[in-house]
Design an enzyme around this catalytic site. Sequence first.
Site, PDB file in Angstrom:
ATOM      1  N   LYS A 138       0.850  -1.202   0.000  1.00 11.48           N
ATOM      2  CA  LYS A 138       0.000   0.000   0.000  1.00 11.48           C
ATOM      3  C   LYS A 138       0.880   1.244   0.000  1.00 11.48           C
ATOM      4  O   LYS A 138       2.026   1.218   0.467  1.00 11.48           O
ATOM      5  CB  LYS A 138      -0.952   0.028   1.204  1.00 11.48           C
ATOM      6  CG  LYS A 138      -0.295   0.040   2.599  1.00 11.48           C
ATOM      7  CD  LYS A 138      -0.013   1.408   3.169  1.00 11.48           C
ATOM      8  CE  LYS A 138       0.749   1.303   4.482  1.00 11.48           C
ATOM      9  NZ  LYS A 138       1.688   2.298   4.794  1.00 11.48           N
ATOM     10  N   ASP A 179      -2.031  -1.302  10.043  1.00 14.40           N
ATOM     11  CA  ASP A 179      -2.302  -1.296   8.602  1.00 14.40           C
ATOM     12  C   ASP A 179      -2.966  -2.585   8.115  1.00 14.40           C
ATOM     13  O   ASP A 179      -3.335  -2.690   6.948  1.00 14.40           O
ATOM     14  CB  ASP A 179      -0.984  -1.106   7.822  1.00 14.40           C
ATOM     15  CG  ASP A 179      -0.446   0.310   7.968  1.00 14.40           C
ATOM     16  OD1 ASP A 179      -1.242   1.220   8.254  1.00 14.40           O
ATOM     17  OD2 ASP A 179       0.773   0.488   7.788  1.00 14.40           O
TER      18      ASP A 179
HETATM   19  O1  C5P Z   1       0.239  -0.841  14.696  1.00 11.35           O
HETATM   20  P1  C5P Z   1       1.682  -0.803  14.335  1.00 11.35           P
HETATM   21  O2  C5P Z   1       2.405  -2.052  14.758  1.00 11.35           O
HETATM   22  O3  C5P Z   1       1.939  -0.415  12.928  1.00 11.35           O
HETATM   23  O4  C5P Z   1       2.289   0.391  15.200  1.00 11.35           O
HETATM   24  C1  C5P Z   1       3.640   0.480  15.524  1.00 11.35           C
HETATM   25  C2  C5P Z   1       3.817   1.663  16.474  1.00 11.35           C
HETATM   26  O5  C5P Z   1       3.646   2.894  15.768  1.00 11.35           O
HETATM   27  C3  C5P Z   1       2.828   1.734  17.633  1.00 11.35           C
HETATM   28  O6  C5P Z   1       3.251   0.977  18.732  1.00 11.35           O
HETATM   29  C4  C5P Z   1       2.812   3.218  17.940  1.00 11.35           C
HETATM   30  O7  C5P Z   1       3.964   3.563  18.701  1.00 11.35           O
HETATM   31  C5  C5P Z   1       2.994   3.850  16.578  1.00 11.35           C
HETATM   32  N1  C5P Z   1       1.690   4.213  15.979  1.00 11.35           N
HETATM   33  C6  C5P Z   1       1.021   5.317  16.448  1.00 11.35           C
HETATM   34  N2  C5P Z   1      -0.196   5.654  15.904  1.00 11.35           N
HETATM   35  C7  C5P Z   1      -0.711   4.934  14.886  1.00 11.35           C
HETATM   36  C8  C5P Z   1      -0.022   3.824  14.376  1.00 11.35           C
HETATM   37  C9  C5P Z   1       1.181   3.481  14.944  1.00 11.35           C
HETATM   38  O8  C5P Z   1       1.480   5.984  17.370  1.00 11.35           O
HETATM   39  N3  C5P Z   1      -1.892   5.290  14.359  1.00 11.35           N
END
Ligand code: C5P
Length: 286
Positions: free
Chosen positions: A9, A132
């Site tokens: 994406k 995602d």
């Molecule tokens: O959900 P994902 O594993 O992609 O997120 C990794 C990190 O990125 C989260 O632990 C958080 O610190 C940050 N994040 C965030 N806000 C989001 C997505 C991710 O702060 N909407």
Amino acid sequence: MIGGTAYAKVNLGLRVGARGEDGFHPIDGIFQSVKIVDTLTLSPSEVDEIRSSDGRPVPDGIDNLAFRAAAAVRDVTNSSQPIAMGLDKTIPVAAGLGGGSADAAAALVLASRFFGVGDDTLHELAPQLGSDVPFCLRGGTARVGGRGDELESLDPLSGFVLAVVVPPFELPTPAVFTQWDTMGEPPGLRIEPNQLPPTLRGKEALVNDLYPAAVILEPQLDDWRRDLEHRWGRPVMLSGSGPSLYAFFLDQDEATDATTAVPAGARFAEPSPLSPVGWQVGTHFR
Ligand code: C5P
């Protein structure tokens, strides 16, 4: 054996709000699946394992997000059937193209067929695997809100091809979000509507709020973006928390010409209306 395709994406735009009590930032993004793909397979096995098709182990092994996604589906069914997963990657890793999330979404789809689980379960598991993953499960073009779990599918986009460049450094997503907090939520990088391809004109400006934070963590990112803008004579945007950069071109020929001249290598990526696509080889699965 069953198999499927996972689509990368690009975040055409990514607006970010102040960090919530859950530690996540609410987002408002336009997400687009693109035809840069990984291939996954799933078959019954004697032991749990994940390898690429040439037999090489996949980094992190069964701790890989795709394997964990399949195992989460298995857990729901209380099955103890070991599985072998194949994973062949062409989506650049840790690049802001959602490769890990795309693989996890495809693994959810494959495992749901393998273990006989309904779609509701997949949609429940997806946000637990990563922000995602819900979008990657849906695919196509969508407005994405909340922490990635609020999806509104949009009409498929066409009339352009993206040129995607992945600079040779990594930008860990949590660090970029934390840097954005530290900087007091600075305004993002914009592409104004009049600089968008004809099919997107008249729509809103595209904004990536994380760009200033990404540049503080990796100042070379701005050099890369400026160099590409100069070469291509058009705005260049960051996808997600980076470091992938992209620009709009009218068709494949134009995008191919533009990308061959980029020293680090680049690829063009057509928008794709597809979510993970499953296919089936043989019948020896239960
Ligand atoms: O959900 P994902 O594993 O992609 O997120 C990794 C990190 O990125 C989260 O632990 C958080 O610190 C940050 N994040 C965030 N806000 C989001 C997505 C991710 O702060 N909407």
